[in-house]
Design an enzyme around this catalytic site. Sequence first.
Site, PDB file in Angstrom:
ATOM      1  N   CYS A 103       0.793  -1.225   0.000  1.00  0.00           N
ATOM      2  CA  CYS A 103       0.000   0.000   0.000  1.00  0.00           C
ATOM      3  C   CYS A 103       0.829   1.280   0.000  1.00  0.00           C
ATOM      4  O   CYS A 103       0.262   2.375  -0.078  1.00  0.00           O
ATOM      5  CB  CYS A 103      -0.945   0.008   1.202  1.00  0.00           C
TER       6      CYS A 103
ATOM      7  N   CYS B 142       0.466   2.707   6.376  1.00  0.00           N
ATOM      8  CA  CYS B 142       0.909   1.350   6.699  1.00  0.00           C
ATOM      9  C   CYS B 142       0.766   0.482   5.464  1.00  0.00           C
ATOM     10  O   CYS B 142       0.086   0.845   4.504  1.00  0.00           O
ATOM     11  CB  CYS B 142       0.088   0.779   7.849  1.00  0.00           C
TER      12      CYS B 142
END
Length: 491
Positions: free
Chosen positions: A139, A459
């Site tokens: 991500c 994150c």
Amino acid sequence: MTSILTYTFKNLPSTSKWALRFSVRPLSCSSQLRAAPAAQTKSKKTLAKPNVKNVVVVDGVRIPFLLSGTLYKDLMPHDLARAALLGLLHRTSVPKDVVDYIIFGTVIQEVKTSNVAREAALGAGFSDKTPAHTVTMACISANQAMTTGVGLIASGQYDVVVAGGVELMSDVPIRHSRKMRKMMLDLNKAKTLGQRLSLISKFRLNFLSPELPAVAEFSTNETMGHSADRLAAAFAISRPEQDEYALRSHSLAKKAQDEGLLSDVIPFKVPGKDTVTKDNGIRPSSLEQMAKLKPAFIKPYGTVTAANSSFLTDGASAVLIMAEEKALAMGYKPKAYLRDFVYVSQDPKDQLLLGPAYATPKVLEKAGLTMNDVDAFEFHEAFSGQILANFKAMDSDWFAQNYMGRKAKVGLPPLEKFNTWGGSLSLGHPFGATGCRLVMAAANRLRKEGGQYALVAACAAGGQVCHSRSTGASGKSFSLKQSKLIQECLI
């Protein structure tokens, strides 16, 4: 001590050991649902470094982020990335031959266009002499694309870099089973009819079972949603708190969309279909409706649901990054300086989503700042429980001392400065493209609210995180010699 987090949800007491250590009050968002604009800030010190080029964001765009399976479902990833590149060219009017390098991030790659950056660049009309490469880091792939560009410029290799990201979850690659793949490859090598018939005789129906890509950790075989559920339980984050935070995200995103604050979104004419002008995942509901949903991962006791999780999204984004001297010479008015960034990695089983809590104090120390100096926070919202768990960790002296080896907590980001234009829960999360959205939201908020420092965090799978700090730029010129407010951003 990390074993505290390994207990399953059902075995945790109603108040976990982690929660007993935390003096943090329950996190409530309702009083700040419509976050007020940050107050005008006084100019602080600049974070320019001696003998290092200043790197600026000139501007950035993204095509609307759409729920997977909707209007982008018949396209390919390079189509979306090309649209973002064309939109960036249109907005900035940068000559294509000025761009030295192009970098894109993506996560689930289309096998036909494994270097999607190159294919998108050629499709957008860039010279075949312009190098382009693709990066993947879950991500934070777009974050990696941007920081790679920052490094190339700061080191003097290039002056102009386009960084971006793309994800198309509507058409993910589905593979044959390993047994089937092996048989097909062996058949291709077989030289005689007898060899082919011998191989075919070994075929079994279960060879046809497909292999689907999963949002799961290879090292732990656990889905991210399952990790989020365990994390929320360990930090005693209740279901109502998670739903309330998700409602805040959707409500603020709707408000920002209605007020025209999401200026990085550009129209995209989908071939053979309508022109898309806005994100379609923003759907403010009610706490009563959200409470009716069943747990999505740990059933029936979990607290993570479809309503308080980010959804599968298609989209692409791109930003124009330059050396400050080059930008000024070309007459641009940059939106922000990219100052510092930090990558950290944690245990992918018990601390998969806690990276922001670890990275925030590191990037602030690197810049010589405190939480009070930051005017705008933009954190990726994978799950409501992930955000609230990081809040509790960041505001806990016990966690700082026992898990981070620090003397004191870094502190809690004020909600009036945090994701005030919505976040991934509402705007959507195309895995490879979110990083650019975060940076542009931070830069645009600094300009709108008169702030100077912004902090971006995301994150990622594997227990990794990117934390960057940027500073915005305002005024008619952006020379450091001027006394006008210099806005800066920490990526």
